[in-house]
Write a protein that holds these residues in place. Structure first.
Motif, PDB file in Angstrom:
ATOM      1  N   VAL A 159       0.840  -1.204   0.000  1.00 13.31           N
ATOM      2  CA  VAL A 159       0.000   0.000   0.000  1.00 13.31           C
ATOM      3  C   VAL A 159       0.873   1.250   0.000  1.00 13.31           C
ATOM      4  CG1 VAL A 159      -1.668   1.333   1.334  1.00 13.31           C
ATOM      5  CG2 VAL A 159      -1.951  -1.136   1.098  1.00 13.31           C
ATOM      6  N   ILE A 160       1.912   1.242   0.836  1.00 10.43           N
ATOM      7  CA  ILE A 160       2.809   2.407   0.901  1.00 10.43           C
ATOM      8  C   ILE A 160       3.544   2.587  -0.422  1.00 10.43           C
ATOM      9  CG2 ILE A 160       4.817   3.377   2.084  1.00 10.43           C
ATOM     10  CD1 ILE A 160       3.923   1.911   4.591  1.00 10.43           C
ATOM     11  N   LEU A 161       4.022   1.496  -0.987  1.00 10.28           N
ATOM     12  CA  LEU A 161       4.733   1.587  -2.266  1.00 10.28           C
ATOM     13  C   LEU A 161       3.805   2.064  -3.373  1.00 10.28           C
ATOM     14  CD1 LEU A 161       6.788  -1.730  -2.050  1.00 10.28           C
ATOM     15  CD2 LEU A 161       7.643   0.591  -1.740  1.00 10.28           C
ATOM     16  N   GLY A 162       2.560   1.582  -3.342  1.00  5.68           N
ATOM     17  CA  GLY A 162       1.601   2.031  -4.351  1.00  5.68           C
ATOM     18  C   GLY A 162       1.306   3.506  -4.230  1.00  5.68           C
ATOM     19  N   VAL A 163       1.137   4.002  -3.012  1.00  9.92           N
ATOM     20  CA  VAL A 163       0.891   5.435  -2.808  1.00  9.92           C
ATOM     21  C   VAL A 163       2.083   6.252  -3.280  1.00  9.92           C
ATOM     22  CG1 VAL A 163       0.550   7.211  -1.048  1.00  9.92           C
ATOM     23  CG2 VAL A 163      -0.740   5.076  -0.929  1.00  9.92           C
ATOM     24  N   MET A 164       3.289   5.769  -3.015  1.00 13.17           N
ATOM     25  CA  MET A 164       4.481   6.494  -3.464  1.00 13.17           C
ATOM     26  C   MET A 164       4.535   6.579  -4.986  1.00 13.17           C
ATOM     27  SD  MET A 164       7.286   4.929  -0.790  1.00 13.17           S
ATOM     28  CE  MET A 164       8.654   5.730  -1.636  1.00 13.17           C
ATOM     29  N   ALA A 165       4.244   5.462  -5.660  1.00 10.72           N
ATOM     30  CA  ALA A 165       4.300   5.454  -7.124  1.00 10.72           C
ATOM     31  C   ALA A 165       3.228   6.357  -7.720  1.00 10.72           C
ATOM     32  CB  ALA A 165       4.145   4.025  -7.643  1.00 10.72           C
ATOM     33  N   VAL A 166       2.015   6.276  -7.179  1.00 12.88           N
ATOM     34  CA  VAL A 166       0.931   7.133  -7.673  1.00 12.88           C
ATOM     35  C   VAL A 166       1.277   8.605  -7.434  1.00 12.88           C
ATOM     36  CG1 VAL A 166      -1.485   7.760  -7.365  1.00 12.88           C
ATOM     37  CG2 VAL A 166      -0.832   5.365  -7.418  1.00 12.88           C
TER      38      VAL A 166
END
Length: 294
Positions: A159-166
């Motif tokens: 979830v954290i990695l996805g938020v960072m990429a977005v």
């Protein structure tokens, strides 16, 4: 013509004068046009439905398509797991809206700073927007999702990695929208605010951004709709979202209906935003055509 002229006398009961014959003809014409439009819309819809029925539903391959993509039984069985994964997509989306808004606003403000002393910051902000608007989002996901855990040597939640990429990708797009909205405000607004004694930050907060927000809203809504769709790609980071849950169900049933279920959930999420964007755009257009102050 005197005030006692019957043509100027009010209607009985003190109301407005009765409509003229010309106005009655206009109302009748508009009523006929409205009825004609409704009939044409109904007729065209029936014709289109008949064409779809003959060219798609009555074809020999439709039964196989329906069985492979639109099986109600498999859809109901897959819905709970797909819905649980969809909640994860919503979590990433909610966090990303906050982070993208903050980062994009900072980048946009840096790009609009005046004076040679801020030249390095303007170049840095411009390079950021150029870089991440050019990078495909899926590559950013791979670089963030697998590169950062490798660098830090620790496992990071998808979830954290996805938020960072977005955030990295969509902040570049949203920053350009905000910058365009800021620059669309006439320079006289800034000059008037500075003449009243407001500083740069106060002028931006109280004068420029409120006016720019009205012009920025339609393109910002479009970016938000694109973000809603792209959060579905976080499944490549190992997150069990709607797409991953659908893929798991497909591997068990050898039927593609779970993918359709996941797609319908994303469509249902996007439709309200699309309708609000259309309504707000039409509202702005009506106000501009009426000569209202935006």
């Amino acid at each position: 013509m005197t005030p006692s002229d019957p043509a100027l006398a009010p209607a009985s009961g003190g109301g407005l004068p009765p409509p003229s014959a010309l106005e009655l003809d206009r109302r009748a014409y508009r009523r006929r046009r409205s009825q004609r439009s409704v009939l044409l819309a109904i007729a065209s819809t029936v014709v289109f439905a008949a064409i779809v029925w003959v060219s798609v539903i009555q074809t020999p391959g439709w039964a196989a398509v329906q069985e492979a993509f639109f099986d109600p039984r498999i859809a109901l069985e897959a819905l709970p797991k797909v819905w649980d994964g969809f909640l994860l997509n919503l979590q990433v989306l909610g966090l990303s809206v906050i982070t993208v808004s903050v980062v994009a606003l900072v980048v946009a403000v840096l790009r609009t700073l005046r004076g040679p002393v801020f030249f390095p910051l303007r170049v840095l902000a411009a390079g950021y927007t150029d870089l991440f608007r050019g990078f495909p989002f899926i590559i950013v996901l791979y670089l963030v999702g697998y590169g950062i855990p490798t660098i830090v040597g620790e496992r990071i939640e998808p979830v954290i990695l996805g938020v960072m990429a977005v955030t990295l990708t969509y902040s570049a797009y949203v920053a350009e929208v905000i910058r365009a909205g800021i620059e669309a405000v006439h320079p006289s607004q800034r000059l008037a605010a500075r003449a009243l004694g407001l500083g740069h930050a106060q002028t931006l907060r109280h004068v420029v951004l409120p006016q720019a927000l009205r012009k920025m809203t339609p393109p910002l809504m479009n970016d938000f709709i694109s973000m809603q769709k792209d959060v579905g790609l976080i499944s490549i980071l190992g997150a069990v979202d709607a797409i991953a849950a659908a893929r798991s169900e497909v591997s068990l049933t050898y039927n593609f209906t779970p993918y359709v279920v996941a797609g319908i959930l994303f469509v249902l999420l996007a439709v309200p935003t699309i309708r609000v964007a259309d309504w707000y755009t039409a509202r702005l257009q009506r106000r501009e055509q009426a000569g209202s102050i935006l």
